[in-house]
Write an enzyme that holds these catalytic residues in place. Structure first.
Site, PDB file in Angstrom:
ATOM      1  N   HIS A  59       0.796  -1.610  -0.007  1.00 12.71           N
ATOM      2  CA  HIS A  59      -0.192  -0.342  -0.128  1.00 12.71           C
ATOM      3  C   HIS A  59       1.009   1.439  -0.036  1.00 12.71           C
ATOM      4  O   HIS A  59       2.196   1.169   0.632  1.00 12.71           O
ATOM      5  CB  HIS A  59      -1.171   0.075   0.544  1.00 12.71           C
ATOM      6  N   CYS A  60       0.459   2.012  -0.854  1.00 14.08           N
ATOM      7  CA  CYS A  60       0.907   3.540  -0.632  1.00 14.08           C
ATOM      8  C   CYS A  60      -0.200   4.632   0.137  1.00 14.08           C
ATOM      9  O   CYS A  60      -0.863   3.944   1.186  1.00 14.08           O
ATOM     10  CB  CYS A  60       1.238   4.210  -1.944  1.00 14.08           C
ATOM     11  N   LYS A  61      -0.376   5.613  -0.354  1.00 14.81           N
ATOM     12  CA  LYS A  61      -1.187   6.824  -0.547  1.00 14.81           C
ATOM     13  C   LYS A  61      -2.232   6.401   0.120  1.00 14.81           C
ATOM     14  O   LYS A  61      -3.474   6.847  -0.249  1.00 14.81           O
ATOM     15  CB  LYS A  61      -0.970   8.360   0.644  1.00 14.81           C
ATOM     16  N   GLY A  63      -3.121   4.197  -3.625  1.00 19.05           N
ATOM     17  CA  GLY A  63      -3.663   3.629  -4.854  1.00 19.05           C
ATOM     18  C   GLY A  63      -2.096   3.621  -6.140  1.00 19.05           C
ATOM     19  O   GLY A  63      -1.770   2.747  -6.191  1.00 19.05           O
ATOM     20  N   LEU A  89      -3.819   3.831   1.499  1.00 21.01           N
ATOM     21  CA  LEU A  89      -3.757   4.789   3.057  1.00 21.01           C
ATOM     22  C   LEU A  89      -5.238   5.009   3.264  1.00 21.01           C
ATOM     23  O   LEU A  89      -6.065   5.264   4.207  1.00 21.01           O
ATOM     24  CB  LEU A  89      -2.893   5.035   3.913  1.00 21.01           C
TER      25      LEU A  89
END
Length: 173
Positions: A59-61, A63, A89
């Site tokens: 995951h990142c902030k 997607g 996130l």
């Protein structure tokens, strides 16, 4: 095996069954807010991804970063099934799932860049109209810097902001 997206609720259940959640964001982003139980392996250090037995959920902030780097994530995961957290996130938070937020940590560097650049552009325009047209060059300078950062991936303002006292760890921390 292709990477599939997984909704936050399903990712939460998968983690309860042994899946590993991997946060690929930068250290400043992870320190400010993260999902409990996620391991932090920045995108730039994927070669340090620990070997795990079960599935991996990256995951990142939002997607976007995980989707843009899908091939690198898949290569780092080797033969383990891997997924991308849908919405990152932000999606996790929107699904009502908990995060750990540390407001004592500074804002992420890119948010600081956006605020500083926006403020300097606005200042240049205001001074250009109210004082002297030469101040419009401040806005042009900042705009050129942002264009250069976008084209090269190197941001001088971010480098400068990283040196500011509020972005340095406290002694003994």
């Amino acid at each position: 095996m292709p990477i599939t997206t997984i909704p936050p609720q399903d990712a939460d259940k998968a983690m309860a069954k042994g899946a590993t959640l991997v946060d690929i964001r930068g250290a400043d982003e992870h320190a400010r807010e993260h999902i409990a139980g996620a391991i932090h392996v920045p995108l730039t250090r994927l070669n340090e991804l620990p070997k795990v037995a079960g599935p991996i959920i990256f995951h990142c902030k939002s997607g976007m970063r995980t989707q843009a780097n899908e091939a690198a994530l898949q290569a780092a995961a080797a033969s383990v099934p891997c997924h991308i957290l849908e919405g990152g996130l932000d999606g996790w938070r929107a699904a009502g799932l908990p995060t750990r937020l540390d407001r004592k940590q500074p804002l992420e560097i890119m948010r600081q860049v956006q605020m500083a650049a926006g403020g300097l552009v606005l200042l240049g325009v205001l001074l250009g109209f109210l004082v002297a047209p030469v101040f419009f060059s401040l806005s042009a300078f900042v705009g050129a810097g942002l264009m250069m950062a976008g084209a090269t991936g190197w941001c001088g303002m971010a480098k400068l902001l990283q040196l500011m006292p509020w972005n340095r760890p406290f002694p003994g921390a």
